[in-house]
Design a protein around this motif. Structure first.
Motif, PDB file in Angstrom:
ATOM      1  N   MET A  85       0.845  -1.194   0.000  1.00 47.95           N
ATOM      2  CA  MET A  85       0.000   0.000   0.000  1.00 47.95           C
ATOM      3  C   MET A  85       0.880   1.243   0.000  1.00 47.95           C
ATOM      4  N   LYS A  86       0.611   2.173  -0.933  1.00 51.93           N
ATOM      5  CA  LYS A  86       1.429   3.371  -1.069  1.00 51.93           C
ATOM      6  C   LYS A  86       0.776   4.615  -0.480  1.00 51.93           C
ATOM      7  N   CYS A 103      -1.981  -0.740  11.375  1.00 56.55           N
ATOM      8  CA  CYS A 103      -2.728   0.069  10.408  1.00 56.55           C
ATOM      9  C   CYS A 103      -2.472  -0.439   8.989  1.00 56.55           C
ATOM     10  N   GLU A 104      -3.489  -0.342   8.147  1.00 55.32           N
ATOM     11  CA  GLU A 104      -3.390  -0.796   6.764  1.00 55.32           C
ATOM     12  C   GLU A 104      -2.760   0.256   5.853  1.00 55.32           C
ATOM     13  N   TYR A 105      -2.485   1.442   6.381  1.00 53.06           N
ATOM     14  CA  TYR A 105      -1.881   2.514   5.601  1.00 53.06           C
ATOM     15  C   TYR A 105      -0.507   2.848   6.187  1.00 53.06           C
ATOM     16  N   ARG A 106       0.251   3.605   5.437  1.00 51.83           N
ATOM     17  CA  ARG A 106       1.608   3.937   5.867  1.00 51.83           C
ATOM     18  C   ARG A 106       1.611   4.983   6.961  1.00 51.83           C
ATOM     19  N   THR A 115       5.648   6.755  -6.974  1.00 44.32           N
ATOM     20  CA  THR A 115       4.527   7.134  -7.827  1.00 44.32           C
ATOM     21  C   THR A 115       3.246   6.519  -7.285  1.00 44.32           C
ATOM     22  N   LEU A 116       2.243   7.350  -7.053  1.00 44.50           N
ATOM     23  CA  LEU A 116       0.972   6.849  -6.552  1.00 44.50           C
ATOM     24  C   LEU A 116       0.231   6.107  -7.654  1.00 44.50           C
ATOM     25  N   PRO A 117      -0.558   5.093  -7.303  1.00 41.84           N
ATOM     26  CA  PRO A 117      -1.260   4.321  -8.337  1.00 41.84           C
ATOM     27  C   PRO A 117      -2.241   5.147  -9.148  1.00 41.84           C
TER      28      PRO A 117
END
Length: 377
Positions: A85-86, A103-106, A115-117
């Motif tokens: 996950m970015k 947490c599922e996020y950074r 680069t974001l998806p």
């Protein structure tokens, strides 16, 4: 046998700092969320506030944030580092994520090199919109790259430079601030006696993070900041500089994705067109560079070609304009008919006589049906 005076060289590898698991910023239920006082009759879900109330009431009802993100203390590894996950945790930016390493996020400052998806989302995976809100709040727009934040309701206690230093000290934690030719060498502008400042980051992704991290926070005087997106700078010099920066970014992005061999081939073709000489590295030789720097020398190859083309155009006779047809058929049609007639004569074919249609009998009354004016008839 090795000599006794030989020195042994010990190569030490640089130490790589390992990130620790992210800490839980708050405990579950520790942050008390208070409802916004009703200042109007309708609640606007787009602006996340009551509609119809006074603007000053809206400012006075703002409450200082109970938590604040500390990048050095709160950053760490989460499940997002293993799942790929970015996107960054929004509550981590606000300093109130209770999950920590689960947490599922950074839980770290966004890296501009990643680069974001999806370019239509911000660093928190929220959808951007085509236009900004009227109050320049919210997520932002995907039609313009905005790196500048508007910071309002600042309490000024000193000169403009002192206030700029205070603003820079608080905002530099969340990203690299752009440098300029100001006395502080940073792109932090303070409108003195108006309690307003503008902070420009190097990357938009850091501006997105800082906008959420510093919303409803305070600097040194226990104020409640109003952080929004800044409108476009009307200064024409800034517009030209921003346009040049975007063009350079686009060129670098295209160059990074292209095959280096294609880039070298294009550079060689351009050098052949310009009459330049390239060295083994694909750069201009020293003689060519000196000739390019010499403004009093002979004109370059391109200029000579342009001048030669202009001279040829001046000496060449003007093109003959096509003659206007004087009959129903144009000159090209008549020439074509003559050509086909010559071919028919060469082949010995008999000319085809046009068929004459017999006259048709008149119908109805005609001049012959009337009697003569002479009385003898």
């Amino acid at each position: 046998m090795a000599s006794e005076g030989a020195e042994t060289v010990v190569v030490t590898k640089p130490k790589v700092k390992k990130l620790k698991p992210a800490r839980k910023q708050v405990k579950a239920g520790e942050v008390v969320k208070t409802e916004t006082p009703q200042t109007g009759k309708e609640y606007n879900i787009w602006y996340n506030k009551w509609a119809g109330g006074d603007r000053e009431d809206n400012y006075s009802n703002k409450v200082k944030s109970q938590t604040r993100c500390n990048i050095k203390r709160d950053s760490g590894l989460t499940r997002a580092n293993t799942t790929g996950m970015k996107y960054t945790c929004l509550f981590f930016a606000r300093g109130c994520c209770p999950y920590g390493w689960e947490c599922e996020y950074r839980h770290m400052l966004p890296d501009p090199n990643d680069t974001l998806p999806d370019s239509s989302k911000d660093c928190f995976a929220r959808d951007k919109f085509a236009d900004y809100r009227d109050d320049m709040g919210g997520v932002g727009s995907f039609n313009r790259q905005n790196r500048t934040l508007y910071v309002g309701r600042i309490k000024e206690t000193g000169t403009g430079l002192e206030t700029e230093e205070v603003v820079r000290r608080h905002f530099k934690e969340f990203g690299d601030i752009e440098r300029d030719d100001s006395p502080t060498t940073h792109a932090v502008k303070v409108l003195q006696y108006r309690s307003v400042a503008f902070v420009t980051y190097k990357y938009e992704i850091h501006a997105q993070f800082a906008k959420e991290a510093m919303a409803c926070q305070s600097l040194d005087n226990d104020e409640i900041l109003n952080v929004r997106w800044a409108t476009e700078d009307p200064n024409p010099v800034s517009k030209v500089a921003e346009k040049r920066r975007l063009e350079e970014m686009g060129q670098e992005a295209i160059k990074a994705r292209m095959d280096p061999r294609i880039v070298d081939a294009m550079r060689a073709v351009r050098a052949l067109e310009d009459g330049d000489i390239l060295d083994d590295d694909g750069e201009l030789t020293q003689e060519q560079a000196d000739e390019g720097d010499d403004t009093e020398g002979r004109p370059d190859t391109k200029r000579r070609k342009i001048e030669q083309e202009k001279e040829e155009e001046a000496t060449s006779p003007p093109p003959q304009e096509p003659t206007q047809p004087t009959s129903l058929l144009s000159a090209d049609t008549l020439e074509g008919l003559k050509y086909f007639a010559q071919i028919r004569q060469q082949n010995g074919a008999m000319p085809v006589k046009p068929q004459v249609r017999p006259p048709t009998a008149p119908t109805g009354l005609s001049l012959a049906d009337y009697g003569s004016d002479n009385d003898d008839d």
